[in-house]
Design a protein around this motif. Structure first.
Motif, short mmCIF file in Angstrom:
data_model
loop_
_atom_site.label_atom_id
_atom_site.label_comp_id
_atom_site.label_asym_id
_atom_site.label_seq_id
_atom_site.Cartn_x
_atom_site.Cartn_y
_atom_site.Cartn_z
N ASP A 154 0.86 -1.18 0.00
CA ASP A 154 0.00 0.00 0.00
C ASP A 154 0.90 1.24 0.00
N GLU A 155 0.32 2.39 -0.36
CA GLU A 155 1.13 3.59 -0.39
C GLU A 155 0.46 4.72 0.39
N ASP A 196 -3.28 -2.73 -2.95
CA ASP A 196 -4.46 -1.90 -2.77
C ASP A 196 -4.65 -1.12 -4.08
MG MG Z 1 -4.02 2.65 -0.76
#
Ligand code: MG
Length: 279
Positions: free
Chosen positions: A73-74, A176
């Motif tokens: 995820d980021e 994600d």
């Molecule tokens: Mg995300």
């Protein structure tokens, strides 16, 4: 749930605390934030603040928490100030016990102090790979790559590093989702090595432990980076990209300079024009 699913569920719950079996129940287990009871009728009840999370993540038929799994995820892509951070983690069966004690859930719902408490423990327990793209470099890279391409390349790199680092062959790799699968692979098409077979899903940080953990470590790293910037400039950098950010940006260039802004902000955001217009 079917008999097979309930047996499968109990296997997954083994690391947790088993309770005295209530009447008409097959078993009951307790995690830090959820009580799970399987009844003889086949009904399975998830109770407590973590219920939604466990309901969608532990239930075998949802197939969403097959272990071992890698996920990423980021953080920072919606924030004018601060870096873009991507983190990929690997979660294995043997990590479950500790994760259950840490109250892992959507990092967006956790407060910064909670993140600061949990993240270092995750970093100690899990194999992970963390990438930080500082603002100056980001602004340079953004001249030839849009934000989604930057994100895709970072996710690909983080997952590659992680897969090289961990001895584990994941049963599942999850990102994600921020862009459709086809665009993702188009963005990374020219990379020297490409991680294939990824499952893309939106809101994956609510459903997959590895993404949830990646999200927490990424946010922790982002918060730390913002704190370091604040110390360096003796300046409060607000999160997001709203009016408060415009005002802060204006104050920042008044105290420092417009060229210094490229070291703390993502210049292609509309905020930059607004900041220049402010007086
Ligand atoms: Mg995300």
């Amino acid at each position: 749930m079917t008999d097979t699913e309930i047996n499968e569920l109990e296997k997954r719950l083994k690391p947790f605390q088993k309770c005295k079996t209530p009447q008409y129940a097959r078993f009951q287990y307790k995690t830090s934030d959820c009580t799970i009871t399987a009844y003889e009728s086949g009904k399975v009840v998830f109770q407590g603040s973590g219920a939604d999370f466990y309901d969608s993540s532990i239930k075998p038929q949802s197939k969403s928490n097959i272990l071992p799994q890698c996920g990423s995820d980021e953080v920072g892509t919606g924030d004018y100030f601060g870096p873009v951070v991507v983190c990929a983690t690997c979660v294995k069966e043997s990590d479950l016990k500790i994760l259950s004690q840490l109250n892992i859930q959507d990092s967006k719902q956790l407060t910064d102090p909670e993140i600061i408490k949990i993240a270092p423990k995750l970093m100690e327990q899990l194999d992970y790979s963390l990438l930080v793209l500082e603002n100056q470099k980001y602004n340079k890279v953004h001249q030839d790559n849009n934000m989604n391409k930057i994100k895709a390349r970072m996710h690909n790199q983080a997952l590659l590093h992680l897969l090289k680092k961990t001895s584990i062959k994941p049963a599942q790799i999850i990102i994600d989702q921020f862009t459709p699968e086809r665009s993702y692979y188009r963005y990374v098409a020219n990379e020297p090595e490409i991680v294939k077979g990824i499952h893309f899903e939106t809101k994956a940080e609510n459903k997959y432990l590895s993404v949830a953990c990646g999200s927490i470590i990424a946010r922790y790293t982002f918060v730390k980076a913002i704190n370091q910037m604040s110390e360096k400039y003796s300046f409060d950098f607000p999160k997001g990209a709203g009016k408060t950010v415009d005002r802060a940006g204006f104050e920042f260039i008044k105290t420092y300079s417009i060229s210094e802004l490229s070291k703390v902000a993502k210049l292609h955001f509309k905020n930059t024009d607004k900041i220049k217009e402010l007086k």
